[in-house]
Design an enzyme around this catalytic site. Structure first.
Site, PDB file in Angstrom:
ATOM      1  N   LYS A  91       0.801  -1.220   0.000  1.00 25.27           N
ATOM      2  CA  LYS A  91       0.000   0.000   0.000  1.00 25.27           C
ATOM      3  C   LYS A  91       0.840   1.278   0.000  1.00 25.27           C
ATOM      4  O   LYS A  91       0.430   2.289  -0.538  1.00 25.27           O
ATOM      5  CB  LYS A  91      -0.945   0.004   1.202  1.00 25.27           C
ATOM      6  CG  LYS A  91      -1.990  -1.099   1.101  1.00 25.27           C
ATOM      7  CD  LYS A  91      -3.351  -0.626   1.489  1.00 25.27           C
ATOM      8  CE  LYS A  91      -4.438  -1.591   1.080  1.00 25.27           C
ATOM      9  NZ  LYS A  91      -4.360  -2.894   1.785  1.00 25.27           N
ATOM     10  N   GLU A 113      -9.809   6.500   3.559  1.00 26.14           N
ATOM     11  CA  GLU A 113     -10.644   5.468   4.174  1.00 26.14           C
ATOM     12  C   GLU A 113      -9.736   4.290   4.518  1.00 26.14           C
ATOM     13  O   GLU A 113      -8.682   4.124   3.915  1.00 26.14           O
ATOM     14  CB  GLU A 113     -11.730   5.011   3.181  1.00 26.14           C
ATOM     15  CG  GLU A 113     -11.301   3.908   2.191  1.00 26.14           C
ATOM     16  CD  GLU A 113     -10.248   4.329   1.172  1.00 26.14           C
ATOM     17  OE1 GLU A 113     -10.077   5.533   0.943  1.00 26.14           O
ATOM     18  OE2 GLU A 113      -9.588   3.423   0.603  1.00 26.14           O
ATOM     19  N   SER A 379       1.475  -9.877  -1.006  1.00 22.08           N
ATOM     20  CA  SER A 379       1.141  -8.449  -0.905  1.00 22.08           C
ATOM     21  C   SER A 379       1.511  -7.839   0.438  1.00 22.08           C
ATOM     22  O   SER A 379       1.771  -6.643   0.528  1.00 22.08           O
ATOM     23  CB  SER A 379      -0.345  -8.237  -1.180  1.00 22.08           C
ATOM     24  OG  SER A 379      -1.138  -9.066  -0.340  1.00 22.08           O
TER      25      SER A 379
HETATM   26  C1  LIG Z   1      -5.233  -3.983   1.422  1.00 20.52           C
HETATM   27  C2  LIG Z   1      -4.535  -5.253   1.169  1.00 20.52           C
HETATM   28  C3  LIG Z   1      -4.919  -6.090   0.098  1.00 20.52           C
HETATM   29  C4  LIG Z   1      -6.102  -5.831  -0.782  1.00 20.52           C
HETATM   30  O1  LIG Z   1      -6.055  -4.656  -1.531  1.00 20.52           O
HETATM   31  P1  LIG Z   1      -5.776  -4.614  -3.078  1.00 20.52           P
HETATM   32  O2  LIG Z   1      -6.067  -3.208  -3.429  1.00 20.52           O
HETATM   33  O3  LIG Z   1      -6.708  -5.579  -3.738  1.00 20.52           O
HETATM   34  O4  LIG Z   1      -4.363  -4.994  -3.298  1.00 20.52           O
HETATM   35  C5  LIG Z   1      -4.171  -7.231  -0.126  1.00 20.52           C
HETATM   36  N1  LIG Z   1      -3.132  -7.567   0.665  1.00 20.52           N
HETATM   37  C6  LIG Z   1      -2.740  -6.784   1.694  1.00 20.52           C
HETATM   38  C7  LIG Z   1      -1.567  -7.212   2.519  1.00 20.52           C
HETATM   39  C8  LIG Z   1      -3.424  -5.611   1.983  1.00 20.52           C
HETATM   40  O5  LIG Z   1      -3.033  -4.852   3.014  1.00 20.52           O
END
Ligand SMILES: *Cc1c(COP(=O)(O)O)cnc(C)c1O
Length: 402
Positions: A91, A113, A379
């Protein structure tokens, strides 16, 4: 870097997207539509952005060959380690870019948000870095269940507003942030956390996250002597880490793309967040896309064990790519994600975010050839989810016996 797949001038990806905003925000949104590309393409922005990604975020994130998991799944598995970024997920790639944009547009107040609090923390972090006033909208239910992230945001100097409308979760926090923006259109920049919202946000966020696939090209070249994999896998909530992972490969038909959305208890139950399986066309938070809704258009609450995937909509580019068959979307249920989270932890020593564990669980559902090169984006890291993993270790199969 050829990339013919683009948003059109009105903000549409095929039939999805656009900017459906109240009249009072019209000027804000058109100002941003006119400003964003010249800013992003300027050398000044690019230099500052990439310097911060390198020295502050810690990029490039490693591309790691996962040997044991490769053997288990009969493929060549590489993990793109977004979990190693500052603040623990992808993020921050986006919030760094958007705060630079806000500064260039002369804005002095930032709003955002957040659901699980990851985007709130990433936003509060860059606001501290840039000395900007920061206010975060978060559903009251999430404030209670994600308390450490609330405390991180407050420590970073942000004001956290618990939202008490609707189900008091992410979707309500988005609505409240849009309402606040309507009241302060002059001085306020809204940092949207995923590839959602009115045009140009889906395009801005995808471009900020595209650094992921930009790095993949040279990292793959270095590791395997060609710049593309056979498969890309990522999880999707709103779609930002997935958009970044696939961005520079969308036109490359040699690359098969599998995305994992949150099935919750299952797509044939009421407890699911699998928008691309269960949604129908509608408008949510300023964009036409797939939405989980009742027959009379009431938005349904999303349900999943993963707070970061808990959204009843989906970024318009993903609705379009799935409809065109360019991406294949798998629904991963809570128990499959928990199992996959334990599996990665025990086999590679990496505790993934429960969101990322959904992507890991997709490995089981695809049949690979031994030479296939598979890149899977982790992610985020799972520190925030340890309690969830432990309290569901009954779902961890052979790994839960401790
Ligand atoms: C917020 C988040 C997501 C989901 O958000 P996307 O916009 O779909 O990437 C996925 N993995 C993690 C670790 C997150 O913090």
């Amino acid at each position: 870097m050829s990339n013919n797949y683009k948003v059109d001038k009105d903000g549409f990806f095929g039939q999805f997207g656009g900017a459906y905003v109240p009249e009072i925000l019209h000027k804000c949104v058109t100002d941003l539509q006119e400003a964003y590309l010249p800013i992003i393409e300027s050398k000044e922005f690019q230099d500052e952005y990439h310097q911060l990604l390198k020295d502050y975020v810690g990029r490039p994130s490693p591309l790691y060959y996962a040997k044991r998991m490769s053997e288990k799944y009969g493929c060549q598995l590489y993990l793109k380690r977004e979990d190693l970024n500052h603040t623990g997920a992808h993020k921050i790639n986006n919030t760094i870019g958007q705060i630079l944009m806000a500064k260039k547009m002369g804005k002095t107040r930032i709003i955002a948000e957040t659901g699980a609090g990851q985007h709130g923390v990433a936003t509060a972090t860059v606001c501290a870095l840039m000395n900007m006033k920061c206010e975060i909208f978060m559903g009251k239910t999430d404030v209670e269940r994600q308390h450490t992230n609330v405390e991180r945001m407050r420590m970073l100097g942000a004001e956290v507003h618990p939202v008490t409308t609707g189900n008091m979760t992410l979707s309500d926090a988005c609505s409240e942030a849009i309402r606040d923006w309507c009241c302060h259109p002059q001085d306020t920049f809204y940092i949207v956390g995923s590839t959602m919202g009115p045009h140009p946000y889906p395009d801005i966020v995808a471009k900020m996250q595209s650094v992921i696939s930009k790095e993949l090209k040279w990292q793959l070249n270095e590791k395997i002597g060609r710049d593309y994999p056979d498969y890309l896998i990522a999880c999707v909530g709103g779609g930002s880490n997935a958009a970044g992972t696939i961005y520079h490969y969308i036109d490359d038909e040699r690359v098969r793309i599998f995305l994992a959305e949150a099935g919750g208890h299952g797509i044939d139950t009421d407890y699911t967040a699998a928008t691309m399986h269960c949604g129908t066309e509608g408008i949510i938070h300023g964009a036409r896309t797939l939405v989980m809704q009742t027959d009379d258009g009431q938005i349904k609450e999303a349900f999943t064990i993963s707070a970061g995937l808990d959204y009843p909509g989906i970024g318009p580019m993903h609705a379009d790519l799935a409809k065109k068959g360019r991406t294949k979307v798998l629904a991963i249920n809570d128990d499959e994600a928990i199992y996959a989270g334990y599996e990665l932890t025990r086999m590679e020593g990496i505790i993934p975010a429960i969101e990322s564990a959904h992507a890991v669980a997709a490995l089981k559902k695809i049949s690979f050839k031994p030479d296939d090169v598979v890149v899977l984006t982790v992610s985020g890291r799972g520190d925030k989810d340890v309690q969830t993993y432990l309290s569901h270790k009954d779902m961890a199969g052979e790994y839960g016996d401790f």
